[in-house]
Each structure stands twice: as structure tokens, then as C-alpha cells.
Design a protein around this motif. Structure first.
Motif, PDB file in Angstrom:
ATOM      1  N   SER A   1       0.823  -1.212   0.000  1.00  0.00           N
ATOM      2  CA  SER A   1       0.000   0.000   0.000  1.00  0.00           C
ATOM      3  C   SER A   1       0.854   1.258   0.000  1.00  0.00           C
ATOM      4  CB  SER A   1      -0.930   0.005   1.216  1.00  0.00           C
ATOM      5  OG  SER A   1      -1.884  -1.018   1.102  1.00  0.00           O
ATOM      6  N   GLU A   2       1.939   1.226   0.745  1.00  0.00           N
ATOM      7  CA  GLU A   2       2.870   2.367   0.764  1.00  0.00           C
ATOM      8  C   GLU A   2       3.429   2.614  -0.637  1.00  0.00           C
ATOM      9  OE1 GLU A   2       6.279   3.509   3.713  1.00  0.00           O
ATOM     10  OE2 GLU A   2       5.175   1.812   4.552  1.00  0.00           O
ATOM     11  N   SER A   3       3.832   1.549  -1.280  1.00  0.00           N
ATOM     12  CA  SER A   3       4.359   1.653  -2.641  1.00  0.00           C
ATOM     13  C   SER A   3       3.296   2.183  -3.595  1.00  0.00           C
ATOM     14  CB  SER A   3       4.860   0.285  -3.102  1.00  0.00           C
ATOM     15  OG  SER A   3       5.307   0.339  -4.418  1.00  0.00           O
ATOM     16  N   GLN A   4       2.092   1.688  -3.433  1.00  0.00           N
ATOM     17  CA  GLN A   4       0.982   2.124  -4.278  1.00  0.00           C
ATOM     18  C   GLN A   4       0.713   3.621  -4.078  1.00  0.00           C
ATOM     19  OE1 GLN A   4      -2.761   0.152  -3.426  1.00  0.00           O
ATOM     20  NE2 GLN A   4      -3.268   0.149  -5.603  1.00  0.00           N
TER      21      GLN A   4
ATOM     22  N   ARG B   1       2.897   5.907  -3.081  1.00  0.00           N
ATOM     23  CA  ARG B   1       3.996   6.642  -3.719  1.00  0.00           C
ATOM     24  C   ARG B   1       3.777   6.770  -5.218  1.00  0.00           C
ATOM     25  NH1 ARG B   1       7.293   3.260  -0.985  1.00  0.00           N
ATOM     26  NH2 ARG B   1       7.861   4.083   1.033  1.00  0.00           N
ATOM     27  N   GLN B   2       3.407   5.673  -5.840  1.00  0.00           N
ATOM     28  CA  GLN B   2       3.175   5.670  -7.281  1.00  0.00           C
ATOM     29  C   GLN B   2       2.011   6.590  -7.652  1.00  0.00           C
ATOM     30  OE1 GLN B   2       2.241   1.851  -8.956  1.00  0.00           O
ATOM     31  NE2 GLN B   2       2.580   2.541 -11.029  1.00  0.00           N
ATOM     32  N   LEU B   3       0.923   6.507  -6.912  1.00  0.00           N
ATOM     33  CA  LEU B   3      -0.239   7.346  -7.203  1.00  0.00           C
ATOM     34  C   LEU B   3       0.082   8.830  -7.024  1.00  0.00           C
ATOM     35  CD1 LEU B   3      -3.023   5.215  -5.493  1.00  0.00           C
ATOM     36  CD2 LEU B   3      -2.832   5.712  -7.942  1.00  0.00           C
TER      37      LEU B   3
ATOM     38  N   GLN C   1       2.929  10.251  -7.416  1.00  0.00           N
ATOM     39  CA  GLN C   1       3.883  10.693  -8.430  1.00  0.00           C
ATOM     40  C   GLN C   1       3.309  10.724  -9.836  1.00  0.00           C
ATOM     41  OE1 GLN C   1       7.259   8.122  -8.127  1.00  0.00           O
ATOM     42  NE2 GLN C   1       7.949   8.987  -6.198  1.00  0.00           N
ATOM     43  N   THR C   2       2.386   9.838 -10.128  1.00  0.00           N
ATOM     44  CA  THR C   2       2.007   9.654 -11.531  1.00  0.00           C
ATOM     45  C   THR C   2       0.586  10.056 -11.884  1.00  0.00           C
ATOM     46  OG1 THR C   2       1.358   7.361 -11.142  1.00  0.00           O
ATOM     47  CG2 THR C   2       3.635   7.751 -11.826  1.00  0.00           C
ATOM     48  N   THR C   3      -0.204  10.420 -10.899  1.00  0.00           N
ATOM     49  CA  THR C   3      -1.588  10.754 -11.224  1.00  0.00           C
ATOM     50  C   THR C   3      -1.928  12.153 -10.740  1.00  0.00           C
ATOM     51  OG1 THR C   3      -2.442   9.851  -9.154  1.00  0.00           O
ATOM     52  CG2 THR C   3      -2.380   8.365 -11.029  1.00  0.00           C
TER      53      THR C   3
ATOM     54  N   TYR D   1      -4.398  14.118  -8.697  1.00  0.00           N
ATOM     55  CA  TYR D   1      -5.314  13.713  -7.643  1.00  0.00           C
ATOM     56  C   TYR D   1      -6.113  14.908  -7.154  1.00  0.00           C
ATOM     57  CZ  TYR D   1      -0.954  14.994  -5.324  1.00  0.00           C
ATOM     58  OH  TYR D   1       0.200  15.633  -4.957  1.00  0.00           O
TER      59      TYR D   1
END
Length: 64
Positions: free
Chosen positions: A21-24, A26-28, A30-32, A34
Motif C-alpha cells: 500500500s505504501e508503494s501504491q 507513492r506511485q499514485l 507521483q504519476t496521477t 489527484y
């Protein structure tokens, strides 16, 4: 697509933030693009973690 607030809601409900979840998150972050709701949810998660209401798997691994 998963929203930041969905990941946060799960962590707040369980009181636990997994490595995945932490990784998810970070990815969200950086890349979306929001919403304010997602940003507010993320800030709530940070506060909960600092207050000890949510445990982080990554911190547990560091301590062991």
C-alpha cells in the motif's frame, strides 16, 4: 483505477499500512493527478501514523 483515498481508507480501517500500500501511494502521488479529497485523505493518514493510530509495515521492518 485505485484512488489515493481508497488506499487510505483501508489503512485507517485496519490500522495498518502494508509495504504494498505504501508503494501504491507513492506511485499514485507521483504519476496521477489527484483531487483535494485524495490529498486530504493522505494528510489524514500521515497524522494517524504520527499519532500511532496506523502502524507502518516498513517501520516495523526497520526496527527488527
Amino acid at each position: 483505477m485505485v484512488l489515493i483515498r481508497e488506499v487510505v481508507q483501508k489503512a485507517l480501517a485496519t490500522g495498518y499500512l502494508t509495504l504494498a500500500s505504501e508503494s501504491q501511494l507513492r506511485q499514485l502521488l507521483q504519476t496521477t493527478k489527484y483531487s483535494w479529497e485524495d490529498l486530504n485523505a493522505f494528510m489524514s493518514l500521515q497524522q494517524a501514523a504520527m499519532a500511532g493510530r496506523v502502524q507502518q509495515e516498513s517501520r516495523e521492518l526497520i526496527r527488527s
